[in-house]
Design an enzyme around this catalytic site. Structure first.
Site, mmCIF file in Angstrom:
data_model
loop_
_atom_site.group_PDB
_atom_site.id
_atom_site.type_symbol
_atom_site.label_atom_id
_atom_site.label_comp_id
_atom_site.label_asym_id
_atom_site.label_seq_id
_atom_site.Cartn_x
_atom_site.Cartn_y
_atom_site.Cartn_z
ATOM 1 N N HIS A 138 39.529 32.182 23.807
ATOM 2 C CA HIS A 138 39.905 31.948 25.203
ATOM 3 C C HIS A 138 39.876 30.432 25.413
ATOM 4 O O HIS A 138 38.975 29.886 26.049
ATOM 5 C CB HIS A 138 38.906 32.647 26.121
ATOM 6 C CG HIS A 138 39.347 32.773 27.543
ATOM 7 N ND1 HIS A 138 40.447 32.105 28.061
ATOM 8 C CD2 HIS A 138 38.818 33.472 28.596
ATOM 9 C CE1 HIS A 138 40.578 32.401 29.339
ATOM 10 N NE2 HIS A 138 39.611 33.226 29.677
ATOM 11 N N ARG B 239 47.708 37.281 28.215
ATOM 12 C CA ARG B 239 46.429 37.917 27.890
ATOM 13 C C ARG B 239 46.707 39.331 27.395
ATOM 14 O O ARG B 239 47.487 40.068 28.010
ATOM 15 C CB ARG B 239 45.490 37.972 29.093
ATOM 16 C CG ARG B 239 44.251 38.828 28.826
ATOM 17 C CD ARG B 239 43.228 38.769 29.928
ATOM 18 N NE ARG B 239 42.558 37.474 29.942
ATOM 19 C CZ ARG B 239 41.489 37.212 30.698
ATOM 20 N NH1 ARG B 239 40.990 38.151 31.491
ATOM 21 N NH2 ARG B 239 40.939 36.019 30.673
ATOM 22 N N ARG C 123 39.588 35.460 37.616
ATOM 23 C CA ARG C 123 39.562 33.997 37.642
ATOM 24 C C ARG C 123 40.722 33.372 36.872
ATOM 25 O O ARG C 123 41.384 32.457 37.371
ATOM 26 C CB ARG C 123 38.226 33.495 37.076
ATOM 27 C CG ARG C 123 37.079 33.515 38.068
ATOM 28 C CD ARG C 123 35.740 33.688 37.375
ATOM 29 N NE ARG C 123 35.641 34.997 36.756
ATOM 30 C CZ ARG C 123 35.292 36.108 37.427
ATOM 31 N NH1 ARG C 123 34.967 36.017 38.705
ATOM 32 N NH2 ARG C 123 35.247 37.269 36.828
ATOM 33 N N THR C 124 40.975 33.849 35.659
ATOM 34 C CA THR C 124 41.985 33.187 34.825
ATOM 35 C C THR C 124 43.373 33.361 35.420
ATOM 36 O O THR C 124 44.110 32.381 35.603
ATOM 37 C CB THR C 124 41.936 33.731 33.387
ATOM 38 O OG1 THR C 124 40.609 33.587 32.877
ATOM 39 C CG2 THR C 124 42.890 32.951 32.503
ATOM 40 N N LYS D 28 56.759 51.899 26.705
ATOM 41 C CA LYS D 28 57.868 52.692 26.177
ATOM 42 C C LYS D 28 58.085 52.437 24.688
ATOM 43 O O LYS D 28 58.988 53.014 24.089
ATOM 44 C CB LYS D 28 59.159 52.360 26.928
ATOM 45 C CG LYS D 28 59.092 52.574 28.432
ATOM 46 C CD LYS D 28 60.396 52.110 29.080
ATOM 47 C CE LYS D 28 60.343 52.224 30.595
ATOM 48 N NZ LYS D 28 61.586 51.725 31.234
#
Length: 323
Positions: free
Chosen positions: A131, A103, A53-54, A82
């Site tokens: 959030h 995120r 959704r986000t 890396k």
């Protein structure tokens, strides 16, 4: 907005939250006037954790605004694996985009990124911390239902310890003088540090325990229910906010709060719960069964759909674009 970054819901003032809600209402009523407002801009979607959704709603929001999007959907496709430092990754992306959405499973990643970024950063979930854009979506959904986000009663259930959406929502709900009843699963209560932090931030709020009228949210009552009181009107509308168990263990394996049609009928038979909505940030497990989807109190799919206009409004605000 603090340094034009949105890392915590507390980076927004109450006035700024109301402004975003007001703009979202206009966008939801008619997206057409906003179709080219961000045509000169690129949004960088950097998602180092899974998202449906986000990430999708941010991409959709930017495309609705006429802008462009570049995505990272898997940390294994980046130089971070890396050993590249956060600061170097962000410095590179400063050259590629005009606004970044981040995120990451580590709550410090987004905080470190804002220290070196020269473009606005939006936190789309940092570990178990916050959030904030989910909370903007939640507040807009509540406003659509009750025409206010103030002096309501919130019942927040489930994994409160690790639910980042819950943490942002609690901060916002207390700022708008709402009562909050906390209904955690056993072992998933808010941490003492979080509770102490919010009580220190929100002076005058009192912590009470054992609000027994919500016992039926549990299959077998064992856990302690507690609440934070902001006002005395327990007859005000209720927002039931369910959350899933964050480690993806089936919630049937523990004594987990749930809500179904039988509980809804029970709540409706009490004057106290005649006016309430059921929300969930999604995805869900079995804390809300599918037969609840068509119930008039269930608003979680509308809540998810509101993610696009809310994030359109936020992007407009952070880019400083106008019609």
């Amino acid at each position: 907005m603090k340094n034009n970054n949105l890392i915590s819901i507390n980076d927004l003032s109450n006035e700024e939250i109301f402004n975003i809600i007001h703009l979202t209402k206009k966008i939801k009523a008619n997206k057409y006037p906003y179709r080219n407002i961000a045509s000169r801009f690129i949004l960088g979607n950097l998602f180092f954790q899974p998202s449906t959704r986000t990430r999708g709603s941010f991409e959709s929001a930017m495309l609705h605004l006429g802008g462009n999007v570049i995505n990272v959907n898997d940390i294994n496709t980046t130089s971070i694996v890396k050993g590249e430092a956060v600061q170097d990754t962000i410095r590179m992306w400063d050259n590629y985009a005009d606004i970044l959405v981040l995120r990451h499973s580590n709550e410090n990643f987004v905080k470190e990124a804002q220290g070196v970024s020269t473009i606005p950063i939006i936190n789309a979930g940092n570990g178990e911390d916050e959030h904030p854009t989910q909370t903007l979506v939640d507040l807009f959904t509540i406003m659509c239902e009750f025409d206010t986000i103030e002096h309501l009663n919130f019942v927040i259930c489930g994994d409160l310890k690790r639910g980042r959406a819950v943490h942002s929502l609690i901060h916002a709900a207390l700022r708008f003088n709402n009562n909050i009843m906390l209904v955690p699963a056993n072992g998933y209560e808010l941490s003492s540090s979080f509770l102490n932090n919010i009580l220190n931030q929100h002076k005058g709020k009192s912590l009470m325990r054992d609000y027994s009228s919500l016992d039926k949210l549990y299959p077998n009552k064992k856990e302690e229910i507690y609440y934070i009181k902001s006002h005395a009107d327990w007859s005000a509308p209720y927002v039931f906010y369910m959350t899933r168990l964050q480690n993806n263990t089936p919630s049937t394996d523990i004594n987990y709060p749930y809500i179904d049609k039988h509980l809804v009928l029970d709540f409706r038979n009490k004057d106290l719960y005649n006016n309430f909505i059921l929300m969930h940030p999604l995805p869900r497990h079995n804390e809300i069964p599918e037969h609840m989807d068509e119930n008039t109190h269930s608003k979680y799919f509308q809540q998810a759909a509101n993610g696009v206009p809310v994030r359109m409004a936020l992007i407009i605000d952070m880019l400083g674009t106008t019609l």
